[in-house]
Enzyme design. Structure first.
Site, PDB file in Angstrom:
ATOM      1  N   SER A 151      46.515 -25.959  40.449  1.00  0.00           N
ATOM      2  CA  SER A 151      47.718 -26.772  40.550  1.00  0.00           C
ATOM      3  C   SER A 151      48.768 -26.127  39.664  1.00  0.00           C
ATOM      4  O   SER A 151      48.733 -24.934  39.413  1.00  0.00           O
ATOM      5  CB  SER A 151      47.330 -28.175  40.108  1.00  0.00           C
ATOM      6  OG  SER A 151      48.396 -29.014  40.107  1.00  0.00           O
ATOM      7  N   ARG A 319      52.668 -30.978  43.491  1.00  0.00           N
ATOM      8  CA  ARG A 319      52.521 -32.429  43.393  1.00  0.00           C
ATOM      9  C   ARG A 319      52.142 -33.052  44.737  1.00  0.00           C
ATOM     10  O   ARG A 319      51.640 -34.164  44.794  1.00  0.00           O
ATOM     11  CB  ARG A 319      53.838 -33.012  42.883  1.00  0.00           C
ATOM     12  CG  ARG A 319      53.614 -34.288  42.161  1.00  0.00           C
ATOM     13  CD  ARG A 319      54.673 -34.737  41.275  1.00  0.00           C
ATOM     14  NE  ARG A 319      56.046 -34.459  41.665  1.00  0.00           N
ATOM     15  CZ  ARG A 319      57.063 -34.876  40.925  1.00  0.00           C
ATOM     16  NH1 ARG A 319      56.837 -35.539  39.826  1.00  0.00           N
ATOM     17  NH2 ARG A 319      58.292 -34.629  41.283  1.00  0.00           N
ATOM     18  N   VAL A 441      49.584 -38.989  35.341  1.00  0.00           N
ATOM     19  CA  VAL A 441      49.891 -37.556  35.216  1.00  0.00           C
ATOM     20  C   VAL A 441      50.861 -37.083  36.318  1.00  0.00           C
ATOM     21  O   VAL A 441      51.090 -37.793  37.286  1.00  0.00           O
ATOM     22  CB  VAL A 441      48.598 -36.700  35.242  1.00  0.00           C
ATOM     23  CG1 VAL A 441      47.691 -37.076  34.092  1.00  0.00           C
ATOM     24  CG2 VAL A 441      47.851 -36.843  36.558  1.00  0.00           C
ATOM     25  N   GLU A 442      51.399 -35.899  36.128  1.00  0.00           N
ATOM     26  CA  GLU A 442      52.345 -35.263  37.060  1.00  0.00           C
ATOM     27  C   GLU A 442      53.532 -36.168  37.410  1.00  0.00           C
ATOM     28  O   GLU A 442      53.934 -36.283  38.560  1.00  0.00           O
ATOM     29  CB  GLU A 442      51.625 -34.795  38.337  1.00  0.00           C
ATOM     30  CG  GLU A 442      50.657 -33.651  38.061  1.00  0.00           C
ATOM     31  CD  GLU A 442      50.144 -32.956  39.316  1.00  0.00           C
ATOM     32  OE1 GLU A 442      50.660 -33.209  40.414  1.00  0.00           O
ATOM     33  OE2 GLU A 442      49.212 -32.149  39.174  1.00  0.00           O
ATOM     34  N   GLY A 443      54.069 -36.843  36.383  1.00  0.00           N
ATOM     35  CA  GLY A 443      55.196 -37.756  36.589  1.00  0.00           C
ATOM     36  C   GLY A 443      54.669 -39.164  36.760  1.00  0.00           C
ATOM     37  O   GLY A 443      54.223 -39.530  37.860  1.00  0.00           O
TER      38      GLY A 443
END
Ligand SMILES: Cc1cc2nc3c(=O)[nH]c(=O)nc-3n(C[C@H](O)[C@H](O)[C@H](O)COP(=O)(O)OP(=O)(O)OC[C@H]3O[C@@H](n4cnc5c(N)ncnc54)[C@H](O)[C@@H]3O)c2cc1C
Length: 759
Positions: A151, A319, A441-443
């Site tokens: 990722s 994402r 996570v990731e925003g």
């Protein structure tokens, strides 16, 4: 149009509006601009346009794995899944076993996205997603371990921006798992507001491996970094300063990304956090005045200061893949096992899946699995066709993880105590515990919903806004006015056309709209088309009355984002229904997704109208959006029952719905015993029906297989099959218990200091 009219229009309409526009235009920071510029727009722009061209969606090739990718899923991935014992991983080892680490490395799981020429598997986004999805249905710790190196992180950043030397130095080693990467952005002070990282690098001359070298002195304090405890290669984000102007980019160079081998003197790494009881490796890292050469910057010193743009571009695709895959896996897993459990488990003499109260969560789980898999596959296909969909990736991240949360919560409710009592027999609790990680996570989701989806979408996807903004900012006043006037009047024509069409389509349910007439789902196309036109009008009304103020109206931005998201998810459902060959068995699922999606759109639009500060504008919008009132309803009980029944017994529809997850029928396996018990429950129900038909309800309730055999209600063979079935069912509903001191003993060691198996 006469020149005189145009000159008059510019002077008396466009000029004052340009002044107003410049005043209300939200100020945009460099980091916001870079986030806006990242990635591409695709179907999201069609939905914003007010006249989506359905051909563009339907022309996207059907998502398909190559033979090699399929063989990898059926071979190494299947084998890996069979090796994973989630209880042992979560509870006993709090890590993956050494043989699993070895298997992952040896079979190239860390190099899924690395091209073949550089030693990786070079798989498509769809294959990447399918691999993560399948593993996640066995162990989320293992899925995260495989997901992270593929990722946003060193490999992805090297592939996009690395110098040839960096690619040569690291990609093969990363693909083989000789290097374990992590990527550190977050710290105690900078979480969601990641651009505010206080970590610094100062350009200076220093001593490196005995040589006087131009480099950077780095100081950082990072936390929550996945794989950090075992990482050999640390991707680091920091703000670079150049007080002596050695690079020629000014003093504040900006956010910069570097790759630091973790054995560099001064790198502190290795301690573990313990995130939500999950066993994947995660921890902090620190460093103070660590000197490294400038060529540690990803892409070399030319890329100094470009870190934020690089991150945003890499996020645009990443994402959309990892967390949506994990979430779809969880929803499918819940659908398969919860449907089976609801059939197996009886209370009040009836399978609980027959109660209307249970049908409702079962239907939601099944529909969520259907919608998520549609969105996962279609978005991966878009990425594989060259898109880098930044707005759609934010939609997928937020909505996939929210629907996963809903599916897991529903599954827990249906399982009752069977889902709560943890132990080697519990297949659900680990998934339940992992949900907050995916949400955060990731925003983090609240931020993504409130600020990013619509905030970024409105500027990127709106047919006129970005062009108007660009025109308003042109340095030459005459050029600016000319360009602004042209765009403004194209915009006005768009608003008028959208308003008339929205009113007509909302009166007629999309009658006469340019939509494909596909059997079973034509009505969804028409209503979705009407919703898209209405959305376009709502966007202009909201932007026109609030301007830059919208930035502070997160509630409105979130609701408009919900409309956009639901429209995208429903578009994917329509595409999937056709890609799957318009299966009759899937019609209830598509209808459920259609009804609930359209209802959610209505609710969100209603929320926008109710909260719009400019009330006359709100009344106007209500008239356009709901000329016949708010008449959309959630799915009716009959449809709920039809959808729930999809997962209550083995069938092609159930297999299609849950395809791509790990399934075994081994009776000593954590989910295998549920599969076996489901088959047993079907046989049990059939034989009991036979008894009821032959001997009546009294015989059924008061007898057992032996008495029924004696009464010739069933054969000897059937009696023994029934006894076997009941044994399997009993085994499937049982939970674990432990010796009084067993749990305390196992939890005693300080896990933060234990040495991970990958090290
Ligand atoms: C298990 C785990 C693994 C992680 N792995 C990594 C990794 O490998 N590398 C890395 O760099 N980072 C990693 N992270 C960090 C992760 O990306 C951050 O946790 C995330 O960005 C949120 O930051 P925060 O936890 O500090 O929450 P905060 O920023 O404090 O946010 C708290 C809440 O406020 C909300 N919020 C914040 N701002 C707004 C706003 N303007 N409007 C509305 N709501 C808002 C958020 O949505 C959230 O709900 C990981 C985190 C966890 C928990």
């Amino acid at each position: 149009m006469s020149e005189g009219y145009i000159a008059w229009r510019r002077q008396h309409i466009s000029r004052p509006l340009l002044g107003w526009y410049r005043k209300v235009l939200p100020p945009m920071s460099d980091t916001e601009r870079e986030a806006i510029d990242a990635g591409t727009v695709w179907w999201d722009a069609e939905l914003f346009s007010g006249k989506p061209d359905w051909r563009k969606l339907r022309e996207l090739p059907k998502p398909k794995l190559t033979a090699e990718e399929r063989a990898f899923l059926d071979g190494p991935v299947e084998e890996l899944c069979a090796m994973l014992d989630d209880w042992k991983i979560r509870h006993e080892l709090v890590d993956l076993p050494p043989e699993v680490w070895r298997f992952i490395r040896e079979h190239g799981f860390f190099g899924i996205i690395i091209p073949k020429e550089q030693g990786g598997l070079g798989f498509s986004a769809l294959a990447h997603s399918s691999i993560v999805m399948k593993i996640s249905t066995r162990s989320s710790a293992c899925a995260v371990t495989v997901m992270v190196p593929n990722s946003l992180g060193p490999a992805e950043l090297l592939l996009r921006y690395g110098t040839d030397e960096q690619k040569y130095q690291y990609l093969r080693r990363l693909a083989r798992g000789d290097e374990i990467p992590c990527f550190a952005l977050t710290g105690p002070e900078a979480g969601s507001d990641a651009a505010s990282i206080p970590d610094t690098g100062v350009v200076c001359l220093g001593e490196f491996k005995g040589q006087r070298t131009l480099g950077m002195r780095l100081t950082w304090d990072k936390r929550y970094i996945t794989l950090a405890p075992v990482a050999t290669l640390l991707g680091l984000a920091f703000r670079l300063h150049d007080p002596d102007h050695l690079l020629g980019h000014g003093e504040d160079v900006g956010i910069t990304l570097a790759l630091i081998p973790t054995d560099t003197p001064g790198v502190e790494i290795g301690r573990r956090h313990y995130p939500a009881g999950q066993a994947f490796l995660n921890g902090p890292t620190h460093g103070k005045d660590v000197f490294v050469p400038l060529d540690y910057i990803i892409g070399g010193k030319e890329r100094a200061g470009q870190g934020w743009r690089m991150l945003m571009e890499a996020l645009a695709a990443g994402r959309a893949i990892s967390l949506p895959a994990l979430s779809t896996g969880a929803a499918k897993f819940c659908a398969r096992n919860t449907g089976a459990y609801a059939r197996i488990r009886r209370q009040f003499g009836v399978s609980i899946g027959k109660f209307e109260g249970i049908e409702e969560p079962l239907a939601r789980i099944a529909a969520n699995a259907y919608v998520l898999d549609a969105a996962r596959q279609i978005t991966c296909a878009a990425i594989d066709s060259g898109q880098q969909p930044s707005v759609l990736s934010a939609i997928l991240k937020e909505h996939a993880t929210e629907r996963m949360r809903q599916a897991v919560n529903d599954a827990m409710d249906v399982h009752g105590g069977r889902g709560i009592i943890d132990g080697p027999r519990n297949y659900l609790f680990g998934v339940y515990q992992s949900v907050p990680v995916a949400i955060t996570v990731e925003g983090a989701n609240i931020l993504t919903r409130s600020l990013i989806i619509f905030g970024q979408g409105a500027i990127r996807c709106h047919p006129h806004l970005l062009k108007e903004m660009a025109a308003a900012q042109l340095p030459d006043e005459a050029e600016s006015l000319e360009a602004f006037d042209k765009e403004l009047f194209a915009h006005v024509r768009g608003i008028l056309s959208n308003t008339l069409r929205a009113f007509f389509h909302n009166l007629t349910g999309g009658f006469l709209s340019h939509t494909p007439s596909v059997p079973h789902v034509g009505w969804i196309y028409r209503r979705l088309h009407a919703a898209a036109v209405t959305f376009a009008v709502a966007v202009d009304v909201v932007l026109g009355t609030l301007g830059g103020e919208l930035k502070r109206k997160e509630g409105l931005s979130a609701r408009l984002g919900d409309v956009l998201s639901e429209m995208y998810l429903l578009s994917c459902v329509l595409k999937r229904f056709e890609d799957d060959g318009r299966q009759a068995d899937d019609v209830p699922l598509a209808h459920f997704a259609g009804r609930s999606g359209l209802f959610a759109i209505q609710q969100a639009l209603d929320g926008v109208i109710a909260n719009l500060p400019n009330r006359p504008a709100a009344w106007f919008l209500r008239l356009i959006a709901f000329p016949l009132g708010r008449h959309r309803r959630p799915p009716k009980d009959k449809l709920v029952r039809a959808v729930a029944s999809t997962i209550l017994s083995p069938s092609d529809a159930r297999d299609r719905l849950t395809s791509g997850i790990y399934v075994t029928h081994k009776t000593d396996d954590v989910t295998g015993r549920i599969e076996a018990a489901l088959v047993a429950a079907i046989a049990r129900d059939r034989l009991e029906e036979k008894v009821r038909a032959g001997g009546g309800a009294k015989a059924l309730h008061e007898g057992d297989p032996d008495t029924w055999r004696a009464a010739n209600l069933i054969t000897a063979e059937e009696a023994s099959a029934l006894i076997g079935a009941k044994k399997l069912i009993r085994d499937a509903i049982m939970v674990d218990d432990f010796a009084p001191d067993a749990l305390a003993r196992e939890q005693a060691p300080e896990r933060g200091n234990s040495k991970p198996a990958a090290a």
